[in-house]
Design a protein around this motif. Structure first.
Motif, short mmCIF file in Angstrom:
data_model
loop_
_atom_site.label_atom_id
_atom_site.label_comp_id
_atom_site.label_asym_id
_atom_site.label_seq_id
_atom_site.Cartn_x
_atom_site.Cartn_y
_atom_site.Cartn_z
N ALA A 123 0.74 -1.31 0.00
CA ALA A 123 -0.07 -0.44 0.13
C ALA A 123 1.18 1.10 -0.22
N ASP A 124 2.10 0.83 0.40
CA ASP A 124 2.90 1.83 0.32
C ASP A 124 3.25 2.26 -0.50
N LEU A 125 4.29 2.21 -2.20
CA LEU A 125 4.40 1.76 -3.00
C LEU A 125 3.44 2.86 -4.37
N PRO A 126 4.36 3.45 -4.41
CA PRO A 126 3.40 4.94 -5.72
C PRO A 126 2.75 3.09 -6.46
N GLU A 127 2.24 3.97 -7.65
CA GLU A 127 1.33 2.95 -8.34
C GLU A 127 2.12 2.53 -9.23
N GLU A 128 2.84 3.00 -9.99
CA GLU A 128 3.34 2.64 -10.74
C GLU A 128 4.36 1.76 -10.62
N PHE A 129 4.81 1.95 -9.26
CA PHE A 129 5.63 0.68 -9.29
C PHE A 129 5.32 -0.91 -8.69
N LYS A 130 3.89 -0.65 -8.32
CA LYS A 130 2.73 -1.66 -7.46
C LYS A 130 2.81 -2.08 -8.70
N ALA A 131 2.61 -1.98 -10.01
CA ALA A 131 1.68 -2.46 -10.78
C ALA A 131 2.38 -3.63 -11.53
N ALA A 132 4.05 -2.69 -11.39
CA ALA A 132 4.98 -3.34 -12.16
C ALA A 132 5.47 -4.99 -11.41
N VAL A 133 5.40 -4.72 -10.48
CA VAL A 133 5.79 -5.78 -9.27
C VAL A 133 4.86 -6.46 -9.47
N VAL A 134 3.87 -6.21 -9.13
CA VAL A 134 3.30 -7.20 -9.18
C VAL A 134 2.59 -8.69 -10.33
N LEU A 135 2.75 -7.44 -11.67
CA LEU A 135 3.10 -8.08 -12.68
C LEU A 135 3.89 -9.06 -13.06
N ARG A 136 4.88 -8.24 -12.32
CA ARG A 136 6.76 -10.12 -12.40
C ARG A 136 6.05 -10.75 -11.03
N ASP A 137 5.96 -10.93 -9.98
CA ASP A 137 5.74 -11.98 -8.95
C ASP A 137 4.62 -12.43 -8.95
#
Lengths: 319, 209
Positions: free
Chosen positions: B133-147
């Motif tokens: 929740a603390d991640l900026p949206e753009e970081f979160k989207a990228a890491v979720v799509l990866r992981d």
């Protein structure tokens, strides 16, 4: 650690590092420790609790309801949407499923009318003794058309041929059905009938398809809703249903049958240029050439047929 | 009888585009769990994930005829799921928050539930949710799509419509921040840019853009 080192480690963890980068990471104990930390994070992120069955069913039911309400009830794509698929191609023109039975009924009616016409014509020929070359020619052409229609379901053509004016003339002015069968075609009609009535929720068959990017007259490959392995299904049936319009009245009728509001013409032209539009019907020009079209609103009082091959309005009609 | 290979997304997509409801049903069921997982990680709660996943399913149906097959079907639906989850997140953030206040209107500062956590306790889902929740949206989207989805950098770039270099940068920063949030912060002063949301004076998160 620098940002570059963090990126290096991330690429390493994700398998996106090259050999040189991998060697750099593996030679540095601090980087190796960071690799382990990132791997732990990655594993935790990957481990997501599964959704409940209720939420799954609810979401899928909602999506299928949208499909039933908005998609299946309108004319669907005319051109392939999966260009590189080697074994499956998308349909040329699809008539909404809820029109299938009506179409079949109309085709049956048309066939019966054609047979009756031949019988009447034959009686006239007998009466006249065949002394009128002109009328005989007309009657022979009608007989040929009926034969064309029946033979198309009986002959084993491997590919669907483009609709011809003769084929169009065998059915309603604005609808055409061409049935072609491959291999053992005795079951073709039965198969199509079975598919049409297979499910009350319109989960039946598909119309015939065409290769990616090809025009509406390209050879087709069959698609169906069954899960039989491809190699096991030698007999195949292909059915193409085209909604063909030629006149302003046809256009108005098509617009009336649509359950969605026509796109604004300017927006449609823009989307057409982007290749984002799928044809709702086919417009046949004066030369008999087919053009995939969508119905657009030119203004409040006028609708038009926007051809997808040149993104231009080929036909307009006042509402 | 005509054929369709139900093990192949392409065949099912083509059939669904042609109006075959059964193929669409198979497709949606096949990918629902992963779509939900994307939404769960981005939206941060199961309830929001349920809503977002349903919106994603509906968007998939509505957009199916626009899917042209140039990308993998999964890449396309994960993009839709990401957008649906981000939309849900924004909607949630717009909703009025509940505050705990005493009679003087003083709102006590929330205790950081992560302060003493280590990587060994990352299994705690709440910790992961809070860190994400603390991640900026753009970081979160990228890491979720990866992981979560196991997309490679190229596929993520396609899904998010950003350069591959930016994907790499965002994932690295996301993971770094997650490690820090979960109690494995690197020694202070050794990082050039400890929090990209705070310090973007140089080499910001999208420096590859």
């Amino acid at each position: 650690m620098t940002d570059d080192q963090f990126e290096l480690v991330t690429a390493y963890v994700d398998g996106e590092a090259n050999l040189e980068e991998r060697a750099l990471v593996e030679a540095d104990a601090e980087l190796v420790a960071e690799v382990e930390r990132q791997r732990a994070i990655r594993a935790e992120l990957h481990d997501v609790e599964p959704p409940s069955a209720a939420s799954s069913e609810s979401a899928i039911a909602a999506a299928l309801a949208v499909f039933d309400d908005e998609i299946a009830s309108t004319a669907l794509a005319a051109t392939s949407a999966v260009p590189s698929a080697p074994d499956v191609t998308a349909p040329t023109n699809i008539v909404p499923f809820d029109q299938r039975r009506r179409m079949r009924w109309m085709q049956g009616l048309g066939a019966a009318a054609a047979v009756a016409a031949v019988v009447v014509a034959g009686a006239v020929i007998v009466t006249r003794g065949g002394d009128d070359d002109g009328s005989t020619a007309v009657e022979m052409r009608e007989s040929t058309l009926v034969e064309l229609e029946s033979e198309s379901a009986e002959q084993g053509d491997a590919a669907v041929q483009p609709p011809t004016p003769a084929e169009v003339a065998t059915t309603r002015a604005d609808e055409l059905m061409v049935a072609a069968a491959t291999a053992d075609t005795d079951g073709a009609v039965e198969a199509d009938e079975a598919a049409a009535t297979e499910s009350e929720d319109d989960a039946g068959t598909l119309a015939a398809t065409e290769p990616a990017g090809a025009g509406p007259a390209a050879p087709a490959t069959p698609v169906s809703a069954t899960s039989v392995p491809a190699a096991a299904a030698a007999p195949t049936t292909t059915a193409v249903r085209l909604v063909v319009i030629t006149t302003e009245d046809d256009l108005l009728e098509l617009a009336d049958e649509m359950k969605t509001t026509p796109l604004d013409a300017d927006d449609a032209q823009s989307e057409c240029s982007d290749g984002a539009l799928k044809a709702a019907a086919t417009f046949e020009d004066e030369d008999g050439a087919p053009h995939p079209i969508v119905v657009v609103a030119v203004d409040d009082d006028t609708i038009g047929a926007l051809t997808l091959d040149d993104c231009d309005i080929a036909l307009e009609a006042d509402r | 009888v005509p054929i369709i290979d139900t093990t192949d997304d392409r065949s099912l997509v083509a059939a669904a585009q042609a109006g075959d409801r059964r193929s669409l049903d198979i497709l949606l069921r096949r990918h629902y769990d992963k779509v939900h997982a994307v939404c769960r990680r981005i939206a941060g709660s199961s309830r929001d994930a349920d809503d977002a996943a349903q919106e994603a399913m509906i968007s998939i149906v509505r957009g199916l005829n626009r899917f042209d097959g140039r990308s993998a079907f999964t890449t396309w639906i994960y993009r839709i799921a990401t957008n649906a989850a981000l939309d849900e997140l924004r909607k949630r953030n717009r909703r009025p928050a509940l505050h705990v206040a005493d009679d003087d209107g003083y709102t006590p500062e929330a205790v950081d539930p992560l302060s003493e956590r280590t990587v060994d306790s990352v299994a705690d889902r709440m910790a992961i949710d809070a860190a994400l929740a603390d991640l900026p949206e753009e970081f979160k989207a990228a890491v979720v799509l990866r992981d979560v989805c196991d997309l490679d950098y190229g596929e993520i770039a396609e899904a998010l419509d950003i350069p591959v270099g930016t994907v790499k940068s965002r994932i690295a920063r996301a993971r770094t921040q997650l490690v820090r949030s979960l109690g494995n912060q690197p020694p202070v002063g050794e990082r050039q840019s400890p929090d990209p949301r705070i310090d973007r004076s140089h080499d910001g998160p999208d420096h590859h853009d």
